[in-house]
Design a protein around this motif. Structure first.
Motif, PDB file in Angstrom:
ATOM      1  N   ILE A   1       0.837  -1.208   0.000  1.00  0.00           N
ATOM      2  CA  ILE A   1       0.000   0.000   0.000  1.00  0.00           C
ATOM      3  C   ILE A   1       0.870   1.256   0.000  1.00  0.00           C
ATOM      4  O   ILE A   1       0.620   2.205  -0.754  1.00  0.00           O
ATOM      5  CB  ILE A   1      -0.952  -0.012   1.212  1.00  0.00           C
ATOM      6  N   ARG A   2       1.878   1.248   0.838  1.00  0.00           N
ATOM      7  CA  ARG A   2       2.728   2.442   0.931  1.00  0.00           C
ATOM      8  C   ARG A   2       3.449   2.714  -0.376  1.00  0.00           C
ATOM      9  O   ARG A   2       3.506   3.865  -0.838  1.00  0.00           O
ATOM     10  CB  ARG A   2       3.711   2.270   2.081  1.00  0.00           C
ATOM     11  N   GLN A   3       3.988   1.684  -0.997  1.00  0.00           N
ATOM     12  CA  GLN A   3       4.690   1.883  -2.262  1.00  0.00           C
ATOM     13  C   GLN A   3       3.730   2.298  -3.368  1.00  0.00           C
ATOM     14  O   GLN A   3       4.032   3.201  -4.161  1.00  0.00           O
ATOM     15  CB  GLN A   3       5.421   0.605  -2.666  1.00  0.00           C
ATOM     16  N   ALA A   4       2.572   1.668  -3.427  1.00  0.00           N
ATOM     17  CA  ALA A   4       1.597   2.002  -4.469  1.00  0.00           C
ATOM     18  C   ALA A   4       1.104   3.437  -4.322  1.00  0.00           C
ATOM     19  O   ALA A   4       1.023   4.187  -5.309  1.00  0.00           O
ATOM     20  CB  ALA A   4       0.422   1.027  -4.423  1.00  0.00           C
ATOM     21  N   LEU A   5       0.786   3.840  -3.104  1.00  0.00           N
ATOM     22  CA  LEU A   5       0.264   5.193  -2.893  1.00  0.00           C
ATOM     23  C   LEU A   5       1.354   6.255  -3.013  1.00  0.00           C
ATOM     24  O   LEU A   5       1.066   7.399  -3.376  1.00  0.00           O
ATOM     25  CB  LEU A   5      -0.432   5.276  -1.538  1.00  0.00           C
ATOM     26  N   ASP A   6       2.591   5.897  -2.721  1.00  0.00           N
ATOM     27  CA  ASP A   6       3.691   6.826  -3.000  1.00  0.00           C
ATOM     28  C   ASP A   6       3.714   7.138  -4.488  1.00  0.00           C
ATOM     29  O   ASP A   6       3.889   8.298  -4.894  1.00  0.00           O
ATOM     30  CB  ASP A   6       5.032   6.225  -2.572  1.00  0.00           C
ATOM     31  N   GLY A   7       3.534   6.114  -5.301  1.00  0.00           N
ATOM     32  CA  GLY A   7       3.509   6.312  -6.744  1.00  0.00           C
ATOM     33  C   GLY A   7       2.340   7.173  -7.186  1.00  0.00           C
ATOM     34  O   GLY A   7       2.487   8.038  -8.054  1.00  0.00           O
TER      35      GLY A   7
END
Length: 325
Positions: free
Chosen positions: A259-265
């Motif tokens: 989730i963190r990596q996807a939403l950072d993107g």
């Protein structure tokens, strides 16, 4: 859904149409039985669609068969027995219409991928539905111009390895580009993404050796979402909404990281001026995932199937924290 005259293919079916909702429920139930059976078939059988007639549930009547199929190898029409048994429009594994011994043609809601007639390989059915979408949008706008209209597509982050450029380009044409003439005037586009797909000189490649895989056997690759959003935004100029994104895993720490990596993107895209208006995570609760049943754990909330008790996972709080930023 086609008109009644096109749906009715035999006297027996014609009489059942007096109560079409009952006929529909029965057809869906039979389809579900076949779907469960299909989920247990081996790869050898799936590569020979004409063998499917021997894999049907015992009491599935041939004259009323709504079936789930798969895209035939290479997108080609199958042998004659398969054509007789499964002349239907298939969209990336979800049957839209089936025939068997005079069974009716009719459509389910399509999902994603490529529509193709298993009998002749044509794309006419898909084109008709896309024209219907454009006509429906225009009709809605004529009455309520303030209503936002769009559709959602399942898209992979298609990455070409050396020699795979032509395959990746052709796959993107099928997944996205050919929709543009029909959706360019839409207000928004829903983007569904879970992973990437690699292509080499011989076509699609498996996940890299040693790559972490989800319970669905997808490569864990949250960066794919940002890549897809940016690629779509190059050609589609309306608003974008992430309508599906998530990971099937029993380890919630991996979901948190995903989730963190996807939403950072997503935030990087917004910072660069791409109009991403929303994000929907798949899924709120561990769900019934087609023929895999409850084995796949996509949820932010765990469900005890014996007591039906719901328990929030740490990932739920992590996703919720983004509303405060």
């Amino acid at each position: 859904i086609l008109g009644k005259d096109e749906v009715v293919r035999s006297n027996r079916i014609s009489s059942s149409m007096k109560k079409p909702e009952i006929w529909l429920y029965k057809a869906i139930f039979r389809a579900f039985l076949f779907f469960l059976k299909w989920g247990n078939m081996d790869r050898k059988t799936l590569k020979k669609p004409h063998k499917l007639t021997h894999k049907l549930p015992h009491k599935l009547p041939h004259e009323l068969t709504l079936i789930f199929l798969f895209l035939l190898p290479g997108g080609r029409a199958g042998p004659k027995p398969a054509r007789r048994f499964a002349c239907g429009s298939v969209w990336n594994g979800c049957v839209l219409a089936g025939t068997a011994g005079g069974a009716p043609h009719w459509g389910l809601r399509p999902w994603h991928g490529i529509w193709r007639c298993a009998a002749c390989g044509c794309f006419a059915f898909k084109a008709c539905c896309l024209r219907a979408h454009a006509a429906a949008r225009d009709a809605i706008k004529a009455i309520c111009p303030e209503v936002k209209v769009g559709l959602t597509l399942s898209l992979h982050d298609l990455q070409a390895q050396p020699g795979g450029e032509a395959f990746a380009e052709a796959a993107w044409q099928e997944e996205f580009t050919h929709y543009l003439p029909y959706i360019k005037d839409d207000d928004f586009l829903g983007v569904q993404n879970y992973t990437r797909t690699l292509y080499g000189p011989q076509g699609q490649l498996p996940a890299p050796e040693g790559a972490e895989l989800t319970q669905m056997d997808y490569e864990v690759y949250p960066q794919a979402l940002e890549h897809v959003i940016r690629k779509v935004a190059e050609e589609f100029k309306g608003d974008l909404i992430v309508t599906e994104n998530g990971i099937a895993t029993a380890d919630d720490t991996r979901r948190v990281a995903f989730i963190r990596q996807a939403l950072d993107g997503v935030q990087h895209c917004i910072a660069d001026g791409i109009p991403v208006k929303g994000y929907f995570h798949w899924s709120l609760m561990d769900n019934f995932e087609w023929q895999k049943g409850y084995a796949m754990q996509f949820g932010l909330i765990a469900v005890n199937r014996e007591t039906m008790e719901r328990t929030a996972k740490p990932s739920l709080a992590v996703l919720g924290s983004y509303t405060e930023r």
